[in-house]
Design a protein around this motif. Structure first.
Motif, PDB file in Angstrom:
ATOM      1  N   ARG A 277       0.847  -1.156  -0.012  1.00 17.03           N
ATOM      2  CA  ARG A 277       0.076   0.302  -0.004  1.00 17.03           C
ATOM      3  C   ARG A 277       0.950   1.192   0.074  1.00 17.03           C
ATOM      4  O   ARG A 277       1.867   1.462   0.790  1.00 17.03           O
ATOM      5  N   ASP A 313      -5.409   6.221  -1.675  1.00 14.72           N
ATOM      6  CA  ASP A 313      -4.645   4.749  -1.364  1.00 14.72           C
ATOM      7  C   ASP A 313      -4.144   4.425  -2.765  1.00 14.72           C
ATOM      8  O   ASP A 313      -5.010   4.067  -3.556  1.00 14.72           O
ATOM      9  N   ARG A 314      -3.102   3.593  -2.620  1.00 15.77           N
ATOM     10  CA  ARG A 314      -2.830   2.822  -3.874  1.00 15.77           C
ATOM     11  C   ARG A 314      -2.327   1.398  -3.388  1.00 15.77           C
ATOM     12  O   ARG A 314      -1.417   1.158  -2.487  1.00 15.77           O
ATOM     13  N   SER A 349       1.591   7.613 -12.789  1.00 16.54           N
ATOM     14  CA  SER A 349       0.135   7.200 -13.018  1.00 16.54           C
ATOM     15  C   SER A 349      -0.181   5.571 -12.771  1.00 16.54           C
ATOM     16  O   SER A 349       0.901   4.866 -12.762  1.00 16.54           O
ATOM     17  N   GLY A 350      -1.388   5.439 -12.289  1.00 10.28           N
ATOM     18  CA  GLY A 350      -1.670   3.939 -12.111  1.00 10.28           C
ATOM     19  C   GLY A 350      -1.392   2.896 -13.654  1.00 10.28           C
ATOM     20  O   GLY A 350      -1.082   1.902 -13.283  1.00 10.28           O
ATOM     21  N   CYS A 376      -2.197  -2.804 -10.080  1.00  7.89           N
ATOM     22  CA  CYS A 376      -2.085  -1.488  -9.376  1.00  7.89           C
ATOM     23  C   CYS A 376      -3.707  -0.901  -9.312  1.00  7.89           C
ATOM     24  O   CYS A 376      -4.303  -0.778 -10.233  1.00  7.89           O
ATOM     25  N   ASP A 378      -5.919   1.959  -7.723  1.00  8.79           N
ATOM     26  CA  ASP A 378      -5.840   3.205  -7.200  1.00  8.79           C
ATOM     27  C   ASP A 378      -7.467   3.496  -6.523  1.00  8.79           C
ATOM     28  O   ASP A 378      -8.445   3.663  -7.599  1.00  8.79           O
ATOM     29  N   TRP A 379      -7.514   3.570  -5.409  1.00  6.63           N
ATOM     30  CA  TRP A 379      -8.821   4.044  -5.059  1.00  6.63           C
ATOM     31  C   TRP A 379      -9.042   5.632  -4.317  1.00  6.63           C
ATOM     32  O   TRP A 379      -8.429   6.183  -3.613  1.00  6.63           O
ATOM     33  N   HIS A 380      -9.926   6.340  -5.389  1.00 12.08           N
ATOM     34  CA  HIS A 380     -10.163   7.859  -5.414  1.00 12.08           C
ATOM     35  C   HIS A 380     -11.222   8.191  -4.283  1.00 12.08           C
ATOM     36  O   HIS A 380     -11.092   9.557  -3.880  1.00 12.08           O
TER      37      HIS A 380
END
Length: 402
Positions: A277, A313-314, A349-350, A376, A378-380
């Motif tokens: 994470r 979070d990624r 970038s993701g 990967c 990515d939660w925005h």
């Protein structure tokens, strides 16, 4: 007839011919060509026959106007020598980058309004390509720089793609070797209330591993489509693998369910790939309680674990076939190379991060694994919008009409 209607009515192998006719009529386009990204994600390759007067050579994905558009996902208009202009446009379906559409126009027609309209055309073309892929090999042949192994063919046919995007998340994956792997497993499903995904290490190289993964993927999908929860999905897959191989070919996997509205997630860790994470400037490995790999023993009992995410979070899933990456030296922690590789992608970038991690592990780590898959997420955070809204809550654009 609209461009969308023309594409729907075209034969799968004649999408580009139909598009050329439509754009010549609507925009006086002199030439229209399509570049597709190859399986190794190194070059953009033209769909034959090429219409551009000077031809359309293979374009490196990291150079030139087409490469720029592929990476930035922004249309690019530039003036040619003489009375013409060229527009390059991203061809992308729900975050999955397929290639670049190149349109030659009269200079007086090359306006921002025309560019915006053509961008919607390119998006429509992407959806048409997805459907056409079921009925013709033309576009898959274009994407190959060399023949795929049988295992690689099985993997590309089984996996859902390389990316998926929604209002609250972006999901991107990359794996190498792209032409000869076949063991790693990846799948996802999106509904209004949840994102479910599974990532698994390969059970070895070649066709035998691809067969194991194909059976596991089918079992996971069967359970998920029946409405079963993560525990039941893991259990059914465990039973299917053990019933076929009696423990000889177990599969290390991680199954995850995420509620996009609040970032709450649950996971089943079946001897899984490593999970990392990135939160702000920090990178940490998420230590889940590892349970037995799928198919190792009969009637294994699995349980879920909680995992909460914050907006921004990624999550990075790394499947390298071993469960733990090799260390970079005598005094380095076993997961040191992957920790550095993941941390280095914090500003990428993701879409670019998975390939960067794969390259770092395969090219710079001693004892690098033969095959690596990186996913990967990515939660925005939840971004409400009207029905049919795009990624940023804006209404999705409709294809242009004549």
């Amino acid at each position: 007839m609209t461009v969308e209607g023309a594409l729907r009515g075209a034969a799968p192998h004649l999408l580009l011919d139909s598009l050329r006719t439509s754009l010549a009529h609507l925009y006086a386009a002199a030439c229209v060509d399509l570049l597709l990204i190859d399986y190794g994600r190194t070059t953009l390759r033209p769909v034959e026959p090429v219409q551009a007067p000077a031809g359309m050579p293979h374009s490196p994905v990291d150079a030139g106007p087409a490469g720029r558009v592929f990476h930035t996902q922004q249309p690019y208009l530039f003036r040619d020598v003489g009375p013409t202009a060229t527009v390059c446009l991203p061809v992308t379906v729900r975050g999955d980058r397929l290639g670049v559409l190149v349109v030659g126009l009269p200079a007086d027609r090359a306006t921002p309004e025309t560019t915006a309209s053509l961008a919607r055309v390119a998006e429509t073309l992407g959806h048409a390509l997805r459907v056409a892929d079921r009925h013709t090999d033309l576009y898959r042949r274009t994407r190959r720089t060399r023949p795929l192994s049988v295992a690689g063919e099985m993997q590309w046919d089984a996996l859902p793609g390389r990316a998926c995007a929604g209002p609250a998340f972006d999901l991107h994956a990359h794996w190498e070797p792209a032409y000869t792997s076949g063991g790693h497993l990846l799948d996802w499903s999106v509904t209004e209330g949840e994102l479910q995904l599974v990532v698994a290490d390969g059970a070895g190289p070649g066709t035998p591993a691809a067969l194991v993964s194909a059976l596991a993927l089918t079992a996971v999908r069967n359970a998920r489509r029946a409405g079963l929860d993560l525990v039941a999905q893991a259990s059914l897959t465990d039973q299917a693998l053990y019933g076929q191989y009696r423990g000889r070919h177990a599969l290390a996997a991680l199954l995850l369910r995420l509620d996009p509205a609040d970032g709450r997630a649950e996971a089943v860790d079946a001897g899984s790939p490593t999970l990392w994470r990135i939160r702000g400037a920090g990178t940490e490995r998420i230590e889940l309680d590892r349970q037995l790999p799928l198919g190792m023993f009969e009637d294994t009992v699995y349980t879920t674990q909680r995992l909460d995410l914050l907006p921004g979070d990624r999550l990075v899933f790394v499947a390298d076939g071993t469960g733990d990456p090799p260390s970079g030296g005598r005094h380095e922690a076993p997961d040191g190379p992957v920790a550095r590789a993941v941390a280095a992608t914090g500003r990428l970038s993701g879409a670019d991060a998975p390939a960067a991690v794969v390259r770092a592990l395969r090219e710079t780590s001693p004892g690098a694994p033969e095959g690596v898959l990186v996913l990967c997420l990515d939660w925005h955070g939840h971004r409400p919008g009207p029905p049919g809204a795009g990624r940023d809550g804006e209404p999705a654009a409709s294809p242009p009409s004549p």
